[in-house]
Scaffold this active site. Structure first.
Site, mmCIF file in Angstrom:
data_model
loop_
_atom_site.group_PDB
_atom_site.id
_atom_site.type_symbol
_atom_site.label_atom_id
_atom_site.label_comp_id
_atom_site.label_asym_id
_atom_site.label_seq_id
_atom_site.Cartn_x
_atom_site.Cartn_y
_atom_site.Cartn_z
ATOM 1 N N GLY A 18 2.171 3.020 4.992
ATOM 2 C CA GLY A 18 1.481 1.738 4.935
ATOM 3 C C GLY A 18 2.384 0.622 4.458
ATOM 4 O O GLY A 18 2.440 -0.467 5.056
ATOM 5 N N TYR A 19 3.111 0.890 3.396
ATOM 6 C CA TYR A 19 4.043 -0.093 2.827
ATOM 7 C C TYR A 19 5.085 -0.489 3.863
ATOM 8 O O TYR A 19 5.353 -1.679 4.093
ATOM 9 C CB TYR A 19 4.687 0.541 1.593
ATOM 10 C CG TYR A 19 5.631 -0.326 0.790
ATOM 11 C CD1 TYR A 19 5.735 -1.695 0.997
ATOM 12 C CD2 TYR A 19 6.420 0.243 -0.207
ATOM 13 C CE1 TYR A 19 6.595 -2.462 0.242
ATOM 14 C CE2 TYR A 19 7.285 -0.521 -0.975
ATOM 15 C CZ TYR A 19 7.373 -1.869 -0.746
ATOM 16 O OH TYR A 19 8.226 -2.630 -1.494
ATOM 17 N N ALA A 20 5.678 0.507 4.515
ATOM 18 C CA ALA A 20 6.721 0.228 5.505
ATOM 19 C C ALA A 20 6.182 -0.573 6.678
ATOM 20 O O ALA A 20 6.855 -1.481 7.187
ATOM 21 C CB ALA A 20 7.333 1.537 5.995
ATOM 22 N N PRO B 150 0.816 -1.215 0.000
ATOM 23 C CA PRO B 150 0.000 0.000 0.000
ATOM 24 C C PRO B 150 0.853 1.270 0.000
ATOM 25 O O PRO B 150 1.702 1.458 0.866
ATOM 26 C CB PRO B 150 -0.804 -0.112 1.299
ATOM 27 C CG PRO B 150 0.056 -0.937 2.199
ATOM 28 C CD PRO B 150 0.808 -1.890 1.306
ATOM 29 N N LYS C 296 5.869 -4.285 5.709
ATOM 30 C CA LYS C 296 7.154 -4.963 5.585
ATOM 31 C C LYS C 296 7.886 -5.082 6.924
ATOM 32 O O LYS C 296 8.581 -6.069 7.176
ATOM 33 C CB LYS C 296 8.028 -4.243 4.565
ATOM 34 C CG LYS C 296 7.509 -4.354 3.136
ATOM 35 C CD LYS C 296 7.399 -5.794 2.683
ATOM 36 C CE LYS C 296 7.060 -5.917 1.219
ATOM 37 N NZ LYS C 296 6.949 -7.332 0.771
#
Length: 253
Positions: free
Chosen positions: A155-157, A95, A160
């Site tokens: 969101g991406y971080a 995201p 992950k």
């Protein structure tokens, strides 16, 4: 003779990009590959390319956001090849966007396809690997968590980093079973990265300029070969680590 002769690898998201590059590299080292993903045509094409250079691979259709699909993928791999020695968790939704624009429902889907899927797949492979005397797991994460500017990547971080935390915990808990678990944070020319570069060309140009080696990695030669080392005998004492395969860009603490 390859360093992975006799080993069986299950790789998610292996129909294209980084997952496909990892599949090629591991197959060239002698591993038999369960090429897993949602789109059967891409999986079949990848298997055909592996067969063309003498490797062994079978397509295993599965959506990692579906718990039943994960269980079937692991069971199918074990049935096809007699077990699972190597797991590469590569598939995940990523995201992107400012915090105010992030959709909570999409973030939930990303967590389901990311850390939740990694957890389920690791849990499903654990008893098989333990019975076989050990195994190696690589979870794909991202250096986006340590970007100089996290704007638009929250969101991406978060997705992950959740995977990275699970990686470290599994390494600590499963080391006694000779199951090694590491994370890889790659920069590679995947379809997802290409879409991002096309959508944000100025940012992409600045991104490449920030990489000391001034290039994006190749999915097979830069990422896949490194993963082959991580799951092979030459790294038998390495576990719980995050390996940045990013040309020297990120600064991990």
């Amino acid at each position: 003779m390859g360093k992975l002769d006799g080993k069986v690898a299950l790789i998610t998201g292996a129909g294209q990009g980084v997952g496909q590059g990892v599949a090629f590299a591991l197959a060239k080292e002698g591993a038999r590959i369960a090429v897993s993903g949602r789109t059967e045509s891409k999986l079949i094409e990848t298997c055909e390319q592996i067969a063309a250079f003498g490797g062994i691979a079978e397509p295993v259709v599965a959506d990692v956001s579906d718990a039943d699909d994960i269980a079937r993928a692991v069971d199918t791999t074990a049935a096809l090849f007699g077990g699972v020695d190597i797991l590469v968790n590569n598939a995940s939704l990523n995201p992107l966007g400012p915090i105010n624009d992030l959709k909570a429902d999409f973030l939930e889907r990303a967590y389901t396809s990311g850390p939740v899927a990694a957890l389920r797949t690791m849990q499903a492979c654990y008893p098989i690997m333990k019975e076989r005397g050990g195994g190696a797991i690589v979870n794909m994460v991202s250096s986006v968590a340590v970007r100089w500017d996290a704007s638009g990547y929250g969101g991406y971080a978060s997705v992950k980093e959740a995977v990275r935390s699970l990686t470290r915990a599994a390494a600590c808990e499963w080391g006694v079973d000779n199951i090694r678990v590491n994370a890889v944070a790659p920069h590679a020319l995947s379809p997802g990265l290409q879409r991002w570069a096309d959508a944000r060309p100025e940012e992409a140009e600045a991104f490449v300029a920030s990489i000391p080696m001034r290039r994006i990695g190749d999915p097979e030669t830069d990422i896949g070969n490194a993963v082959a080392f991580l799951v092979g005998p030459d790294s038998a004492y390495l576990t719980g680590a995050t390996i940045p395969l990013d040309g020297g860009q990120a600064r991990w603490s």
